[in-house]
Motif scaffolding. Structure first.
Motif, PDB file in Angstrom:
ATOM      1  N   GLU A  79       0.798  -1.217   0.000  1.00  0.00           N
ATOM      2  CA  GLU A  79       0.000   0.000   0.000  1.00  0.00           C
ATOM      3  C   GLU A  79       0.841   1.284   0.000  1.00  0.00           C
ATOM      4  N   ILE A  80       2.143   1.185   0.186  1.00  0.00           N
ATOM      5  CA  ILE A  80       2.958   2.397   0.281  1.00  0.00           C
ATOM      6  C   ILE A  80       3.053   3.075  -1.086  1.00  0.00           C
ATOM      7  N   ALA A 135       5.522   9.120   5.260  1.00  0.00           N
ATOM      8  CA  ALA A 135       5.136   8.062   4.332  1.00  0.00           C
ATOM      9  C   ALA A 135       3.664   8.234   3.985  1.00  0.00           C
ATOM     10  N   GLU A 136       3.340   7.912   2.745  1.00  0.00           N
ATOM     11  CA  GLU A 136       1.942   7.923   2.297  1.00  0.00           C
ATOM     12  C   GLU A 136       1.553   6.526   1.851  1.00  0.00           C
ATOM     13  N   PHE A 137       0.357   6.144   2.209  1.00  0.00           N
ATOM     14  CA  PHE A 137      -0.204   4.836   1.849  1.00  0.00           C
ATOM     15  C   PHE A 137      -1.578   5.050   1.241  1.00  0.00           C
ATOM     16  N   VAL A 138      -1.983   4.148   0.371  1.00  0.00           N
ATOM     17  CA  VAL A 138      -3.375   4.099  -0.071  1.00  0.00           C
ATOM     18  C   VAL A 138      -3.899   2.739   0.371  1.00  0.00           C
ATOM     19  N   LEU A 139      -4.805   2.783   1.334  1.00  0.00           N
ATOM     20  CA  LEU A 139      -5.380   1.560   1.896  1.00  0.00           C
ATOM     21  C   LEU A 139      -6.695   1.244   1.204  1.00  0.00           C
ATOM     22  N   PRO A 140      -6.980  -0.040   1.009  1.00  0.00           N
ATOM     23  CA  PRO A 140      -8.233  -0.421   0.346  1.00  0.00           C
ATOM     24  C   PRO A 140      -9.450  -0.042   1.182  1.00  0.00           C
TER      25      PRO A 140
END
Length: 140
Positions: A79-80, A135-140
């Motif tokens: 996800e990162i 840090a950036e993440f896109v989580l479902p």
């Protein structure tokens, strides 16, 4: 221990802290072998002292990798989307890395998912910062 988060954290939420074991000269040399950075400041005690340092010190990317492992163990490596660090202080043989992360922003991602931004800190055992980052993440 790569775990994917199934719950989207909220702004202000903190990750469980993690302490990495004391760094050794062997750790420095192993990392140098993997990275191809063989500068003698990181493995040659005499050279380091003659250059004005009290000892050999770690390649900063070793700590950056440890910090990345910490935060991706929390929110998931898949996800990162962005990881950046700022090197603040050197780490010496015997230093421990104390990692922490705090969510600073949560927003919907166009196309689905949730963007999570986390502020990162990696301190030496004496409380002084070795690294700071985000840090950036896109989580479902």
């Amino acid at each position: 221990m790569t775990a994917q988060s199934t719950v989207v954290p909220e702004a202000g939420q903190e990750a469980p802290p993690r302490v990495f074991p004391s760094l050794t000269r062997t750790d420095f040399v192993k990392y140098q072998g993997a990275s191809g950075d063989f500068h003698p400041l990181h493995h040659d005690e005499i050279y380091a002292r003659e250059s004005g340092f009290p000892s050999v010190f770690s390649v900063g990317m070793l700590q950056a990798g440890m910090l990345a492992t910490y935060v991706t163990d929390w929110l998931g490596v898949e996800e990162i989307r962005r990881f950046k660090v700022r090197f603040v202080e050197q780490m010496w043989p015997g230093d421990e890395l104390h990692c922490s992360a705090k969510v600073t922003a949560v927003s919907p991602e166009p196309g689905g998912g949730t963007r999570v931004v986390a502020e990162l800190r990696a301190l030496r055992q004496n409380g002084s910062p070795a690294l700071t980052g985000e840090a950036e993440f896109v989580l479902p």
